[in-house]
Design a protein around this motif. Structure first.
Motif, mmCIF file in Angstrom:
data_model
loop_
_atom_site.group_PDB
_atom_site.id
_atom_site.type_symbol
_atom_site.label_atom_id
_atom_site.label_comp_id
_atom_site.label_asym_id
_atom_site.label_seq_id
_atom_site.Cartn_x
_atom_site.Cartn_y
_atom_site.Cartn_z
ATOM 1 N N VAL A 260 8.182 2.865 -9.035
ATOM 2 C CA VAL A 260 9.046 4.091 -9.968
ATOM 3 C C VAL A 260 8.265 4.362 -11.421
ATOM 4 N N GLY A 261 9.052 5.267 -11.610
ATOM 5 C CA GLY A 261 7.909 5.315 -13.852
ATOM 6 C C GLY A 261 7.548 6.476 -13.611
ATOM 7 N N ILE A 262 6.703 6.545 -14.718
ATOM 8 C CA ILE A 262 5.860 7.634 -14.784
ATOM 9 C C ILE A 262 3.677 7.492 -14.965
ATOM 10 N N SER A 263 3.510 6.145 -15.249
ATOM 11 C CA SER A 263 2.250 5.843 -16.203
ATOM 12 C C SER A 263 2.466 3.971 -16.855
ATOM 13 N N GLY A 264 1.612 3.469 -16.005
ATOM 14 C CA GLY A 264 1.805 2.481 -17.576
ATOM 15 C C GLY A 264 2.084 1.827 -18.851
ATOM 16 N N VAL A 265 1.378 2.665 -19.798
ATOM 17 C CA VAL A 265 1.436 3.008 -20.849
ATOM 18 C C VAL A 265 3.061 3.228 -21.457
ATOM 19 N N TYR A 266 3.287 4.177 -20.533
ATOM 20 C CA TYR A 266 4.447 5.657 -21.215
ATOM 21 C C TYR A 266 5.931 3.645 -20.078
ATOM 22 N N ASP A 267 5.937 3.372 -19.545
ATOM 23 C CA ASP A 267 6.644 2.874 -19.342
ATOM 24 C C ASP A 267 6.553 1.562 -19.806
ATOM 25 N N TYR B 171 0.408 -1.196 0.179
ATOM 26 C CA TYR B 171 -0.186 -0.111 -0.184
ATOM 27 C C TYR B 171 1.297 1.490 0.362
ATOM 28 N N ILE B 172 1.511 1.799 0.845
ATOM 29 C CA ILE B 172 2.451 2.938 0.594
ATOM 30 C C ILE B 172 3.934 2.893 -0.227
ATOM 31 N N GLY B 173 4.408 1.519 -0.538
ATOM 32 C CA GLY B 173 4.660 1.496 -2.050
ATOM 33 C C GLY B 173 3.621 1.739 -2.862
ATOM 34 N N ARG B 174 2.552 1.825 -2.895
ATOM 35 C CA ARG B 174 1.910 2.261 -4.395
ATOM 36 C C ARG B 174 2.012 4.201 -4.254
ATOM 37 N N HIS B 175 2.157 4.189 -2.807
ATOM 38 C CA HIS B 175 1.889 5.362 -3.037
ATOM 39 C C HIS B 175 3.412 6.920 -2.780
ATOM 40 N N PHE B 176 4.476 5.670 -2.557
ATOM 41 C CA PHE B 176 5.840 6.670 -2.098
ATOM 42 C C PHE B 176 7.008 5.791 -3.082
ATOM 43 N N HIS B 177 7.711 6.929 -3.691
ATOM 44 C CA HIS B 177 8.818 6.327 -4.002
ATOM 45 C C HIS B 177 9.469 5.316 -2.904
ATOM 46 N N GLY B 178 9.621 5.822 -1.894
ATOM 47 C CA GLY B 178 10.411 5.192 -1.358
ATOM 48 C C GLY B 178 10.029 5.726 0.883
ATOM 49 N N VAL B 179 10.608 4.201 1.740
ATOM 50 C CA VAL B 179 10.492 5.298 3.157
ATOM 51 C C VAL B 179 11.716 5.131 3.321
ATOM 52 N N ARG B 180 12.422 6.366 3.311
ATOM 53 C CA ARG B 180 13.829 6.692 3.589
ATOM 54 C C ARG B 180 14.416 6.973 5.503
ATOM 55 N N LEU B 181 15.461 6.438 5.959
ATOM 56 C CA LEU B 181 15.946 6.058 7.164
ATOM 57 C C LEU B 181 16.958 6.688 7.505
#
Length: 299
Positions: A268-275, A61-71
């Motif tokens: 990562v990436g922009i969109s399904g079709v473009y990627d 779920y978090i991976g769908r909305h964020f590029h990363g969780v960084r500490l």
């Protein structure tokens, strides 16, 4: 989100924290504390199976909305046993979900607890199985509930209490940090404990999705909480959190993932079709596909 602050002054119904790899005192530990204490406990046994499933869901779920969780400054986090309180700024609705992922990364074998408004927890009873305990928001009874549960947690071996002492959503740029009275009241009643300030930021770097940035502050080791008043502890703890937030803000401006430990990698990436089109072109040209926007600068 914080137990003490919800108990004393807030009326929000979001959970402060649903523990990661949360456990509960063993049968022998319960027996040692006495049957009466067990009946009065606000803490109930948690389901490790349910928690593992929920944590796996959060990675997706978090991976769908964020590029990363960084500490940042992960090496500061205590690894020894002893009463431990993690307190953080309350920048976003995502804070408690991030804490679940983070606690599994930092202390996967510990018991993790947080408070939730009693009425909301009654409606979302499943969270009782994930390490949450109820407090009545905005009442003296709620304050007493928090203090009683928190002291029980701190007296249980290998347990961690997570709180957000601001007690409400607060912009991450607000200085200085201003706390509700609950956390300091708890510390002033505690014989000894360690507190870790934790700073959160949500920011955009080079990708379409934002980053969750977290930094550990220097641990505060307190041999005797009764050595100072609650007001004095509040000032000291707030100053430590403000310093941690300032340090994280400076790191955030550098926009360098290498300065952080990546706890979770998202999309990562922009969109399904473009990627998909980019993948096709890379295949035709014999190049390795690079999905992230940041990789363009490295080509």
């Amino acid at each position: 989100m914080s137990g003490s602050e919800k108990a004393v002054e807030t009326n929000r119904s979001r959970p402060t924290y649903a523990g990661a790899n949360v456990g509960h005192p063993s049968t022998s530990e319960k027996a040692a504390s006495g049957k009466g204490a067990a009946r009065n406990s606000a803490l109930i046994p948690t389901s490790r199976r349910m928690l593992a499933f929920f944590a796996s869901y959060l990675h997706w779920y978090i991976g769908r909305h964020f590029h990363g969780v960084r500490l940042a400054n992960a090496g500061r986090f205590p690894t020894t046993n002893g009463p431990l309180i993690v307190y953080a700024n309350h920048a976003s609705w995502w804070d408690p979900l991030s804490c679940i992922v983070l606690s599994r990364h930092l202390l996967p074998g510990a018991f993790h607890y947080g408070a939730m408004d009693a009425a909301a927890l009654k409606h979302y009873a499943i969270f009782r199985k994930l390490g949450l305990f109820p407090v009545e928001s905005g009442t003296p009874r709620g304050a007493a509930q928090f203090l009683r549960a928190a002291r029980e947690i701190l007296s249980t071996p290998n347990s961690v209490l997570w709180v957000t002492p601001e007690g409400r959503f607060t912009d991450m740029r607000t200085r200085p940090a201003v706390f509700r009275p609950g956390l300091a009241a708890l510390v002033a009643r505690t014989g000894g404990c360690t507190l870790v300030p934790l700073a959160f930021e949500y920011t955009f770097w080079d990708e379409r999705l934002p980053e969750i940035l977290i930094s550990c502050g220097e641990p505060i080791h307190i041999p005797d909480g009764q050595a100072h008043t609650a007001a004095e502890w509040s000032d000291q703890l707030a100053a430590a959190l403000t310093s941690t937030q300032d340090g994280l803000a400076a790191l955030s401006k550098l926009r360098d993932p290498a300065l952080f430990t990546t706890v979770l990698s998202g999309k990562v990436g922009i969109s399904g079709v473009y990627d998909a089109w980019k993948r096709f072109l890379a295949l035709l040209s014999g190049r390795v596909y690079q999905g992230s926007h940041g990789s363009i600068r490295r080509l």
